[in-house]
Design an enzyme around this catalytic site. Structure first.
Site, PDB file in Angstrom:
ATOM      1  N   SER A 104       5.190   1.591   4.333  1.00 46.11           N
ATOM      2  CA  SER A 104       6.586   1.730   4.757  1.00 46.11           C
ATOM      3  C   SER A 104       7.215   2.980   4.166  1.00 46.11           C
ATOM      4  O   SER A 104       7.982   3.691   4.836  1.00 46.11           O
ATOM      5  CB  SER A 104       7.398   0.494   4.351  1.00 46.11           C
ATOM      6  N   HIS A 106      14.213  -2.145   0.948  1.00 42.12           N
ATOM      7  CA  HIS A 106      13.989  -1.233   2.074  1.00 42.12           C
ATOM      8  C   HIS A 106      15.274  -0.497   2.429  1.00 42.12           C
ATOM      9  O   HIS A 106      15.271   0.715   2.674  1.00 42.12           O
ATOM     10  CB  HIS A 106      13.478  -2.014   3.286  1.00 42.12           C
ATOM     11  N   SER A 113       0.815  -1.217   0.000  1.00 41.82           N
ATOM     12  CA  SER A 113       0.000   0.000   0.000  1.00 41.82           C
ATOM     13  C   SER A 113       0.843   1.260   0.000  1.00 41.82           C
ATOM     14  O   SER A 113       0.350   2.348  -0.297  1.00 41.82           O
ATOM     15  CB  SER A 113      -0.916   0.006   1.230  1.00 41.82           C
TER      16      SER A 113
END
Length: 399
Positions: A235, A270, A232
Site C-alpha cells: 500500500s 492509511h 509487505s
C-alpha cells in the site's frame, strides 16, 4: 537555453559525511552527488556551493562569464567562499523580477518553507523553474502554460510536483529533473524506478541539458498493479506512485466494519499517510469509476473487492457455487478487467498475493485463494506495470 547541473545532491551532498547507511555506502561513481547548483547559459548561477568552480571545469565550463549568482535557500555551515570574479550571491525577494543584460528574465517564486524558487525565461523564450530543497510553491498564479523544465526536490516534496501539475505548470512534455537528492532512496535502479513513476528523472553531476528537448521524459504508466503479502509495504508503494499527482481518488474497498477497533486503526493509519488533497470513497462498485473520466484512481484493494463479489454470489456455499455462483463471479471479474482495459484514467491497484503460503484447510478458503489468483492474473494482463513488493522492496514483474 542550456543548463549544466554542477551538483544534484542534498545540501550535505551524497554520500553524507560520516553516514554509515546503506544508501550512502552505495552512492559511488555517478551516484555520488555534490550539493545542487545550476549554471544557466554560462551566465546565471543558481546556488553557490563549495567546489562549484571545479565542478564547472570538470563539466567543460567556466564560471568566468557568470553575471548573476542567486541563492535559493539558507546555506548552513561555514560561509562559502566566493571565487574571484564572481558577483556577490543574493536572494531575490518573493515576487520580484530581474531582467539580466544577457536577455534572461528571472522571477522569484514564494515557497511554503524558507527558500525561494526561481522561474527563468531564456532569450529563446524557453522557461525553467528551479525549487529549493524541501519546499513547494506557496500560492501559484500560473496561467496554464507549462514550463519546459522543472528542477525540484521530487523525492522530498512530491506534493510540489502535484501542485504544479494541478495548475498546468507541469505538463506531459515538461522535463522534470530531480535534485537535492539525499539518502532517502537507495541510488541507482531504485531511485530511477521511483522517479520514473512520478514522471521525473535524475542525471549525474556535470550533465548539460538543452531546455525544451524532452525526448527523455519518462512515460508515466497508466495502469499499475501492486501485489504483495501482508505488511509487505504494497500500500505504501501504491500511494508513493501517485503522491506527485493532484486530486487522486482513493477507493477503499474494505468498508468501515463498525465495531472492529483493529480495522479502524488500520484505516486511520492509511488515512494519515495520504496527502490532504486526496479524496476517499468507500465502494466496491469499481466499474463505473473506471469507465468515468477524472483524476487518478488508487484502488486498495482487489482482494477485498473479491471478498465482496464472492459474498454477492454466495460463493462460500458449495451448492450455490456449482449452481451458478462460479459463472456469476467469473462474469463480475470479466466486467472488471474489461473496464480496466478500456479506462482512460490513471489507475494504481493493490492486491494480496496469497498463493505462495500454506494451502487453506477449507474448501471455501481454497476457493478464495484460487479465485484471487485468477483475478490478479486477469487484472495484471491489462496493466503496463506490475510490481511485487517483498519486505518493502518493489520487484518489477512487468514494465
Amino acid at each position: 537555453m542550456e543548463l549544466t547541473l554542477l551538483g544534484t545532491g542534498a545540501p550535505e551532498g551524497l554520500p553524507r559525511p560520516d553516514c554509515p547507511c546503506a544508501a550512502c555506502a552505495s552512492a559511488l561513481g555517478e551516484d555520488a552527488r555534490a550539493a545542487t547548483a545550476l549554471l544557466v547559459d554560462g551566465t546565471l548561477l543558481l546556488d553557490l556551493t563549495p567546489g562549484a568552480a571545479f565542478a564547472a571545469a570538470r563539466a567543460g565550463h567556466s564560471l568566468g562569464g557568470v553575471r548573476q549568482v542567486l541563492l535559493s535557500h539558507p546555506h548552513d555551515g561555514p560561509a562559502v567562499e566566493v571565487p574571484a570574479g564572481l558577483p556577490q550571491p543574493v536572494r531575490v525577494p518573493d515576487g520580484s523580477e530581474l531582467a539580466l543584460l544577457t536577455g534572461h528574465r528571472v522571477r522569484a517564486v514564494p515557497m511554503d518553507s524558507p527558500g525561494t524558487g526561481y522561474a527563468v525565461t531564456g532569450p529563446d523564450g524557453q522557461r525553467l523553474l528551479y525549487l529549493p530543497p524541501g519546499a513547494a510553491p506557496a500560492g501559484l498564479d500560473e496561467n496554464g502554460d507549462s514550463y519546459a523544465m522543472v528542477i525540484a526536490d521530487v523525492v522530498g516534496r512530491p506534493d510540489a510536483l502535484a501542485k504544479l501539475r494541478a495548475v498546468g505548470a507541469v505538463g506531459p512534455t515538461t522535463d522534470v529533473i530531480a535534485v537535492h537528492l539525499d539518502h532517502d532512496v537507495p541510488p541507482g535502479p531504485e531511485l530511477r524506478r521511483q522517479l520514473a513513476a512520478a514522471g521525473a528523472r535524475a542525471v549525474p553531476d556535470g550533465t548539460t541539458l538543452d531546455v525544451g528537448v524532452y525526448e527523455d521524459v519518462p512515460d508515466v504508466p497508466r495502469r499499475t498493479l501492486v501485489l504483495g503479502g501482508a505488511r509487505s509495504g504494497k500500500s505504501v508503494e501504491a500511494e508513493r506512485r501517485l503522491e506527485s499527482f493532484p486530486g487522486v481518488l482513493y477507493v477503499a474497498t474494505g468498508g468501515s466494519r463498525n465495531g472492529d477497533n483493529e480495522w479502524a486503526s488500520r484505516v486511520h493509519a492509511h488515512r494519515e499517510r495520504r496527502p490532504g488533497s486526496w479524496r476517499t470513497v468507500e465502494t466496491c462498485d469499481l466499474v463505473p469509476l473506471l469507465e468515468d473520466s477524472g483524476p487518478p484512481l488508487l484502488v486498495d484493494c482487489l482482494s477485498l473487492w473479491l471478498t465482496d463479489a464472492m459474498d454477492s454470489v454466495n460463493a462460500w456455499d458449495d451448492a450455490e457455487w456449482a449452481g451458478g455462483g462460479e459463472r456469476a463471479l467469473r462474469a463480475r471479474v470479466e466486467e472488471l478487467t474489461s473496464a480496466v482495459r478500456t479506462t482512460r484514467r490513471t489507475v494504481v491497484a493493490v492486491s494480496n498475493e496469497v498463493g505462495s503460503g500454506i494451502v487453506p484447510a477449507t474448501a471455501s478458503g481454497r476457493r478464495y485463494r484460487d479465485e484471487l489468483g485468477r483475478l490478479n492474473a486477469g487484472f495484471a494482463a491489462e496493466c503496463e506495470h506490475v510490481l511485487l513488493v517483498v519486505a518493502g522492496q518493489a520487484l518489477a514483474l512487468r514494465g
